[in-house]
Write a protein that holds these residues in place. Structure first.
Motif, PDB file in Angstrom:
ATOM      1  N   ALA A 240       0.804  -1.225   0.000  1.00  0.00           N
ATOM      2  CA  ALA A 240       0.000   0.000   0.000  1.00  0.00           C
ATOM      3  C   ALA A 240       0.837   1.275   0.000  1.00  0.00           C
ATOM      4  O   ALA A 240       0.293   2.371  -0.117  1.00  0.00           O
ATOM      5  CB  ALA A 240      -0.928   0.006   1.223  1.00  0.00           C
ATOM      6  N   GLY A 241       2.152   1.157   0.147  1.00  0.00           N
ATOM      7  CA  GLY A 241       2.994   2.336   0.290  1.00  0.00           C
ATOM      8  C   GLY A 241       2.821   2.936   1.677  1.00  0.00           C
ATOM      9  O   GLY A 241       1.952   2.524   2.448  1.00  0.00           O
ATOM     10  N   VAL A 242       3.643   3.898   2.002  1.00  0.00           N
ATOM     11  CA  VAL A 242       3.535   4.577   3.298  1.00  0.00           C
ATOM     12  C   VAL A 242       2.346   5.524   3.237  1.00  0.00           C
ATOM     13  O   VAL A 242       2.290   6.390   2.376  1.00  0.00           O
ATOM     14  CB  VAL A 242       4.828   5.353   3.646  1.00  0.00           C
ATOM     15  CG1 VAL A 242       4.656   6.149   4.925  1.00  0.00           C
ATOM     16  CG2 VAL A 242       6.011   4.408   3.761  1.00  0.00           C
ATOM     17  N   ASN A 243       1.375   5.329   4.128  1.00  0.00           N
ATOM     18  CA  ASN A 243       0.188   6.180   4.116  1.00  0.00           C
ATOM     19  C   ASN A 243      -0.275   6.554   5.517  1.00  0.00           C
ATOM     20  O   ASN A 243      -1.373   7.049   5.703  1.00  0.00           O
ATOM     21  CB  ASN A 243      -0.952   5.504   3.331  1.00  0.00           C
ATOM     22  CG  ASN A 243      -1.341   4.155   3.913  1.00  0.00           C
ATOM     23  OD1 ASN A 243      -1.343   3.958   5.117  1.00  0.00           O
ATOM     24  ND2 ASN A 243      -1.662   3.217   3.048  1.00  0.00           N
ATOM     25  N   GLY A 244       0.572   6.313   6.511  1.00  0.00           N
ATOM     26  CA  GLY A 244       0.210   6.663   7.882  1.00  0.00           C
ATOM     27  C   GLY A 244       1.346   6.348   8.834  1.00  0.00           C
ATOM     28  O   GLY A 244       2.405   5.884   8.430  1.00  0.00           O
ATOM     29  N   CYS A 245       1.094   6.593  10.105  1.00  0.00           N
ATOM     30  CA  CYS A 245       2.126   6.340  11.117  1.00  0.00           C
ATOM     31  C   CYS A 245       1.975   4.926  11.673  1.00  0.00           C
ATOM     32  O   CYS A 245       0.964   4.258  11.481  1.00  0.00           O
ATOM     33  CB  CYS A 245       2.062   7.382  12.226  1.00  0.00           C
ATOM     34  SG  CYS A 245       0.610   7.264  13.274  1.00  0.00           S
ATOM     35  N   HIS A 246       3.003   4.489  12.362  1.00  0.00           N
ATOM     36  CA  HIS A 246       3.038   3.166  12.978  1.00  0.00           C
ATOM     37  C   HIS A 246       2.987   3.301  14.497  1.00  0.00           C
ATOM     38  O   HIS A 246       3.256   4.378  15.048  1.00  0.00           O
ATOM     39  CB  HIS A 246       4.325   2.436  12.585  1.00  0.00           C
ATOM     40  CG  HIS A 246       4.406   2.152  11.130  1.00  0.00           C
ATOM     41  ND1 HIS A 246       4.999   2.998  10.243  1.00  0.00           N
ATOM     42  CD2 HIS A 246       3.943   1.110  10.413  1.00  0.00           C
ATOM     43  CE1 HIS A 246       4.908   2.488   9.032  1.00  0.00           C
ATOM     44  NE2 HIS A 246       4.266   1.349   9.103  1.00  0.00           N
ATOM     45  N   HIS A 247       2.691   2.201  15.165  1.00  0.00           N
ATOM     46  CA  HIS A 247       2.667   2.198  16.629  1.00  0.00           C
ATOM     47  C   HIS A 247       4.010   2.671  17.195  1.00  0.00           C
ATOM     48  O   HIS A 247       4.060   3.419  18.171  1.00  0.00           O
ATOM     49  CB  HIS A 247       2.360   0.787  17.155  1.00  0.00           C
ATOM     50  CG  HIS A 247       1.039   0.286  16.716  1.00  0.00           C
ATOM     51  ND1 HIS A 247       0.901  -0.738  15.822  1.00  0.00           N
ATOM     52  CD2 HIS A 247      -0.212   0.685  17.037  1.00  0.00           C
ATOM     53  CE1 HIS A 247      -0.378  -0.962  15.609  1.00  0.00           C
ATOM     54  NE2 HIS A 247      -1.081  -0.113  16.323  1.00  0.00           N
ATOM     55  N   GLU A 248       5.096   2.239  16.551  1.00  0.00           N
ATOM     56  CA  GLU A 248       6.430   2.621  17.006  1.00  0.00           C
ATOM     57  C   GLU A 248       6.625   4.130  16.970  1.00  0.00           C
ATOM     58  O   GLU A 248       7.277   4.692  17.849  1.00  0.00           O
ATOM     59  CB  GLU A 248       7.503   1.931  16.144  1.00  0.00           C
ATOM     60  CG  GLU A 248       7.541   0.428  16.291  1.00  0.00           C
ATOM     61  CD  GLU A 248       6.614  -0.329  15.354  1.00  0.00           C
ATOM     62  OE1 GLU A 248       6.849  -1.532  15.154  1.00  0.00           O
ATOM     63  OE2 GLU A 248       5.646   0.264  14.810  1.00  0.00           O
TER      64      GLU A 248
END
Length: 72
Positions: A9-17
Motif C-alpha cells: 500500500a505504500g507509506v500512508n500513515g504512522c506506525h505504533h512505534e
C-alpha cells in the motif's frame, strides 16, 4: 495509522512505534524538568520496553523475509 503493508500500500500513515517514540520523548522532557516523578519514570520504562519489543518483532519479520507484507 498505516493502512495495509507498506510493500503493498505504500507509506500512508504512522506506525505504533512512531507514537511510542513521541510519548517517550515527551516523558523524557518531563523527567528532565519540573514534572519529574516516579510515575513518569515507570511509564517511560514500560513504553521503552514496548518499543523494544515491537522493534524486535520487525527484526524477526525482516529475518523471515515477510516484513512489509500481510504474511504472518
Amino acid at each position: 495509522f498505516q493502512d495495509g503493508p507498506i510493500a503493498e500500500a505504500g507509506v500512508n500513515g504512522c506506525h505504533h512505534e512512531d507514537l511510542l517514540a513521541i510519548v517517550i520523548h515527551r516523558l523524557q522532557g518531563f523527567q528532565n524538568g519540573a514534572y519529574a516523578c516516579w510515575e513518569n519514570a515507570a511509564a517511560l520504562e514500560e513504553l521503552e520496553k514496548a518499543l523494544n519489543l515491537l522493534n524486535s518483532r520487525t527484526v524477526e519479520r525482516e529475518r523471515r523475509g515477510v516484513k512489509g507484507t500481510s504474511a504472518i
